[in-house]
Design an enzyme around this catalytic site. Sequence first.
Site, PDB file in Angstrom:
ATOM      1  N   TYR A 171       0.823  -1.179  -0.183  1.00 42.65           N
ATOM      2  CA  TYR A 171      -0.053   0.043  -0.089  1.00 42.65           C
ATOM      3  C   TYR A 171       1.000   1.095  -0.043  1.00 42.65           C
ATOM      4  CZ  TYR A 171      -3.785   3.193   1.345  1.00 42.65           C
ATOM      5  OH  TYR A 171      -4.640   4.240   1.099  1.00 42.65           O
ATOM      6  N   TYR A 276     -10.797  -3.008   6.410  1.00 43.92           N
ATOM      7  CA  TYR A 276     -10.009  -1.817   6.763  1.00 43.92           C
ATOM      8  C   TYR A 276      -9.794  -1.656   8.137  1.00 43.92           C
ATOM      9  CZ  TYR A 276     -11.222   0.081   2.070  1.00 43.92           C
ATOM     10  OH  TYR A 276     -11.307   0.429   0.779  1.00 43.92           O
TER      11      TYR A 276
END
Length: 595
Positions: A171, A276
Amino acid sequence: MEQATKKHFYHHGQTPAGAEENCHWCQIRSLPNQSTIPITIVNDVDSELLPEDFRFINAMVLGQGVEPAEDSFRSGCSCTDDGDCQYTGCLCLADLEDDDDEMNGHGRKAYAYHTHGTKAGLLRSRLQNSTVPLVVERGRTVPLQIFKTSNRGWGVRSQTPIKQGQFVDRYLGEIITAEEADRRRANSAVSQRKDVYLFALDKFTDPDSLDPRLNGPPLEVDGEFMSGPTRFINHSCNPNLRIFARVGDHADKHIHDLALFAIRDIGRGEELTFDYVDGVVDEQDEVEGVEGMTECLCGNKRNYTKEYVGSRKAAMYMKELGTAKRRAQAMNTRENTAKYGKMSGFRWPRQKRHADAQAEHLKIWFRSSVRWAVLLEDNEFTKNEIFVPIVYKEYVSVATDTILASCNATAGEMRRSVSTFFNSPVVRAAFGDFITQCASPGFKDFLESKLIHVLESLADSFNNMRLDTTSRRVPWQAAKRTRDDKLKQLALEYLVRIETWRLEGLANGKPWTFGTRSSRYQFLASTLVQLWYMEKEGCFCAREIRTSSRDWNILWDNWAEGCTRDVVTDDKLEKDVCVGVGWRPVGWLEKSSAH
Ligand SMILES: C[S@@+](CC[C@H](N)C(=O)[O-])C[C@H]1O[C@@H](n2cnc3c(N)ncnc32)[C@H](O)[C@@H]1O
């Protein structure tokens, strides 16, 4: 031809100079591995393009104020060969959270990866000879496709099957300071929305660390405007990827990588997702309608009526705050930190975990059995020979007026509550510490003119802190360079201490509330201002007190005694605490009878 593709193929050369730079296809084309493991973008749903202000990057971009270690500090992986670089022994990749035991009952999960040959990057069945860091170093392993979903904007899928344990990609984003992240949240229409793009690099954050880069609020990665394809991966409550912290260079632990690995076999074309909030599971039955949350459309609800994307943490916190379980877990994290030298895993939702640790740190520190507090007790008369209870009454009235408009209590009831609050050993000791730390030469004069201004400027960050039901970080470790910052830090510390204490009232189901959320801040802040003026007038004398001492307990007892009053309920005479006061120090009654 799709609109998006047309733009790339037909308009180059015709558009103003530099247009290629803004073209997503051109950006992707220049990424390494693109010829062998391509990233593609498709939209079979509508004509929408990727956000114009988004740019593909291939490495983290360091924002202002974010510095890597100097070259002389670089060590790289300390393992001498691949064989030593084992998952459980090597510090290059931090260990998984032991929470998993609780969550799935399958014991501790751990992955190790083949380094060579056809199985490179794949999961080993046993923890032998793994070289996870190198796997991440090598970069993306699968051809990722960004595609338009029917109901959740863009998503990502792989054009080849992925094996459980396989590294997928990192990420990426801009690494920014905590202050900058807060600024961006504040500028975002809904801060919870911004949270889904921000990852705190808090894996090694430890309030007790001697490394200044690790003991304050962690840096954060913002992938909203520049990132790789993983920025488009959606949330799922039953995800197929999980995100891990990975350290390439021990000198740069504060800017560790975020690496996505498959946690089960994934078929070709199956949408890639991760949780998440990373597996924080609890009953969500009361989580309804939290402002700013996006309802989760992943279709994998965990038996809850409603799930929210990215901000489930806020709801979780609201529900759990103050429960014995959360406190015990937070304590365990600290014990683990002390024992193993680092915090492990993404146990808590990102920013919240840091805020929790900080808040817990404060609470423990405050209560710690070996701590001394500076307690301010009332004098009888001020310097100008005014009877202190009269001054006191005056100030209590002012504080009461700031909150009365927004609560149901009568003026008398609220005055009683406020004065009880002002008198509590916690508030007095928090203020005592505040004033002691302000005692350095020159600081006090400066403080006088700045205190109110500083409190005003803290309102937003305090109201947004995760100490409260929907709040975020605790930035009291903010830069100490200027005096103004130091004052901010001290004021925030005072506020946080009394607020965390106030919030514990929730545990007894009798919250000690002072009006609405915004008036509460005003109230808490006004206690500081008023105590400050009272101190200046000579209302108090300071005494040091050990918080484990008998004196301290007696103080609590006397205070609690003063809070109670007789009430008649159902014809029974009972002792009740005064309006709004729902909390008594744990065991005060027992302590009282013991002494
Ligand atoms: C990091 S982005 C993911 C990419 C995003 N779909 C896009 O089009 O840019 C996160 C945002 O995607 C949407 N999203 C992600 N997962 C979702 C889910 N399970 N249900 C609903 N919306 C989701 C939400 O709008 C969220 O704010």
